[in-house]
Design an enzyme around this catalytic site. Structure first.
Site, PDB file in Angstrom:
ATOM      1  N   THR A 251       0.454  -1.455   0.507  1.00 42.32           N
ATOM      2  CA  THR A 251      -0.831   0.164  -0.172  1.00 42.32           C
ATOM      3  C   THR A 251       0.612   1.553   0.417  1.00 42.32           C
ATOM      4  O   THR A 251       1.868   1.386   0.731  1.00 42.32           O
ATOM      5  CB  THR A 251      -0.901  -0.002   0.973  1.00 42.32           C
ATOM      6  OG1 THR A 251      -1.512   1.224   1.678  1.00 42.32           O
ATOM      7  CG2 THR A 251      -0.397  -0.173   2.574  1.00 42.32           C
ATOM      8  N   ASP A 252       0.598   1.886  -0.302  1.00 41.08           N
ATOM      9  CA  ASP A 252       1.125   3.854  -0.432  1.00 41.08           C
ATOM     10  C   ASP A 252       1.398   4.312   0.986  1.00 41.08           C
ATOM     11  O   ASP A 252       1.721   5.404   1.291  1.00 41.08           O
ATOM     12  CB  ASP A 252       0.321   4.949  -1.408  1.00 41.08           C
ATOM     13  CG  ASP A 252      -1.293   5.029  -1.509  1.00 41.08           C
ATOM     14  OD1 ASP A 252      -1.755   4.497  -0.632  1.00 41.08           O
ATOM     15  OD2 ASP A 252      -1.543   6.204  -2.684  1.00 41.08           O
ATOM     16  N   GLU A 253       0.147   3.691   2.085  1.00 37.05           N
ATOM     17  CA  GLU A 253       0.562   3.736   2.825  1.00 37.05           C
ATOM     18  C   GLU A 253       1.178   4.254   4.083  1.00 37.05           C
ATOM     19  O   GLU A 253       1.697   4.493   4.737  1.00 37.05           O
ATOM     20  CB  GLU A 253      -0.932   3.073   3.953  1.00 37.05           C
ATOM     21  CG  GLU A 253      -2.303   4.112   3.229  1.00 37.05           C
ATOM     22  CD  GLU A 253      -3.415   3.808   4.157  1.00 37.05           C
ATOM     23  OE1 GLU A 253      -3.194   3.298   5.472  1.00 37.05           O
ATOM     24  OE2 GLU A 253      -4.422   2.759   3.802  1.00 37.05           O
TER      25      GLU A 253
ATOM     26  N   TYR B 129      -1.158  -0.277  10.886  1.00 43.02           N
ATOM     27  CA  TYR B 129      -1.458  -0.941   9.456  1.00 43.02           C
ATOM     28  C   TYR B 129      -1.194  -1.154   8.721  1.00 43.02           C
ATOM     29  O   TYR B 129      -0.115  -1.711   8.384  1.00 43.02           O
ATOM     30  CB  TYR B 129      -2.992   0.091   8.797  1.00 43.02           C
ATOM     31  CG  TYR B 129      -2.825  -0.780   7.863  1.00 43.02           C
ATOM     32  CD1 TYR B 129      -3.127  -2.173   7.263  1.00 43.02           C
ATOM     33  CD2 TYR B 129      -3.383  -0.350   7.024  1.00 43.02           C
ATOM     34  CE1 TYR B 129      -2.781  -3.270   6.235  1.00 43.02           C
ATOM     35  CE2 TYR B 129      -3.642   0.099   5.515  1.00 43.02           C
ATOM     36  CZ  TYR B 129      -3.156  -1.862   5.235  1.00 43.02           C
ATOM     37  OH  TYR B 129      -3.197  -1.884   3.476  1.00 43.02           O
TER      38      TYR B 129
ATOM     39  N   LYS C 195       2.457  -3.478   7.137  1.00 45.05           N
ATOM     40  CA  LYS C 195       2.784  -3.810   5.442  1.00 45.05           C
ATOM     41  C   LYS C 195       4.053  -3.427   5.380  1.00 45.05           C
ATOM     42  O   LYS C 195       4.820  -3.899   4.577  1.00 45.05           O
ATOM     43  CB  LYS C 195       1.482  -2.894   5.542  1.00 45.05           C
ATOM     44  CG  LYS C 195      -0.528  -3.420   4.987  1.00 45.05           C
ATOM     45  CD  LYS C 195      -0.167  -5.344   4.418  1.00 45.05           C
ATOM     46  CE  LYS C 195      -0.500  -4.431   3.204  1.00 45.05           C
ATOM     47  NZ  LYS C 195       0.135  -5.280   2.666  1.00 45.05           N
TER      48      LYS C 195
END
Length: 343
Positions: free
Chosen positions: A129-131, A157, A161
């Site tokens: 994810t870009d997060e 979260y 990741k």
């Protein structure tokens, strides 16, 4: 004659995973798709109802942390390619119970890669994810995430990741495991679990329920239609360079409040349904991806404009009410009350 591939997809009963399963069955009908999902709150076997009718599709109910179960699947199916979607993915849930996210997203990824090492695969692909990059300031629209952007996670979260990404890259360096990683922006489309912004807004609009918006709703996300994402992953697992990270973005930046208003307009609902609730802890302000690398190397570009994608998404929810109403009638309602009641 060239042997057709067997592709193992973890988290295939979830949102993006199920769309990827259907994409593969449509575009590579000769290949065998092995789906692994433990059917937690976001995994829904009814999502795969059509796939289960296909002779080239097989489903296993197993947690990716279950090393014995995963090894037995590898022994039986001998996958050529593994695509790991399986993850706990909701930021609010990670703030409530971070340990579950570490178990699934980090240790589960390790189990999958150990199985790939033990049984041998052409490719292990980690869907990220870009997060993991943190966020960008709202007053710098010129800034974008690239593959060189430092990792700066904001929530349990995204930290889990990011940890899985680093572990995958370490397995490539240490064990020469053929790994690729993709980091995508916010996906939307069919089978999106109804706690996320777009499907939650659609469902609540249709039921004339309040539309919760964090803070002022000025947070900006880069929206990617899920089928465009599936096409990108398919390219990466077949043509992407081993050991590389690829950012996948939609070039569709929108503020949360504008998304909610757009859905209200489409469904003919008043803005008075909007309720501004207390902001999420550590809420990232803006995500924006530069997908130049995947475009230059693999020729990928998003094909779906947001105006078209959101229309297709709303229409899907209108014609598949039974799918999401069944979810909302169960555990989701308890979760919704817990997260929004006192805000």
């Amino acid at each position: 004659m060239k042997k057709s591939k067997t592709i193992l997809v973890t988290g295939g009963a979830g949102f993006i995973g199920s769309n990827f399963v259907y994409y593969l069955l449509k575009t590579h009908p000769e290949e065998k798709i092995v789906c692994v999902d433990c059917l937690t709150y976001a995994g829904n076997l009814s999502t795969l109802k059509e796939a289960l009718q296909n002779k080239n599709f097989v489903f296993y109910k197993t947690n990716i942390c279950n090393r014995k179960g995963i090894y037995e699947i590898f022994e039986a199916e001998k996958p050529d390619i593994v695509v790991n979607f399986a993850a706990e993915s909701h930021v609010d849930r990670s703030i409530e119970t971070p340990e579950i996210f570490l178990q699934t997203n980090v240790l589960g990824t390790q189990v999958m890669m150990d199985a790939c090492r033990t049984y041998g695969v052409e490719r292990f692909h980690q869907v990220s994810t870009d997060e993991v990059y943190g966020d960008l300031p709202l007053d710098r629209p010129d800034l974008f995430f690239t593959e060189e952007t430092p990792i700066r996670a904001s929530s349990p979260y995204s930290a889990s990741k990011a940890s899985a990404d680093l572990l995958a890259q370490a397995y490539y360096r240490t064990y020469n495991l053929p790994v690729t990683v993709s980091r995508c922006s916010n996906n939307y489309g069919p089978y999106h679990f109804p706690e996320k912004l777009i499907p939650l807004t659609i469902a609540n609009c249709l039921n004339d329920r309040p539309l919760p918006v964090y803070g002022e709703g000025k947070n900006v996300r880069d929206w990617l239609y899920v089928e465009d994402h599936c096409r990108a992953i398919d390219l990466i697992i077949r043509k992407g360079r081993v050991g590389e990270v690829y950012n996948v973005g939609g070039h569709n930046e929108m503020r949360n409040i504008d998304i909610v208003k757009l859905i209200c307009d489409y469904l003919g609902k008043p803005y008075s349904l909007i309720r501004h609730v207390a902001d999420r802890k550590g809420h990232d302000m803006r995500y924006a991806i530069d997908p130049a690398k995947i475009h230059n190397e693999l020729g990928w570009l998003p094909e779906t404009k947001f105006a078209d994608g959101i229309r297709k998404t709303i229409e899907w929810y209108l014609t598949n009410r039974e799918w999401w109403e069944t979810i909302i009638s169960g555990e989701y309602r308890d979760y919704y009350e817990k997260m929004y009641k006192n805000r």
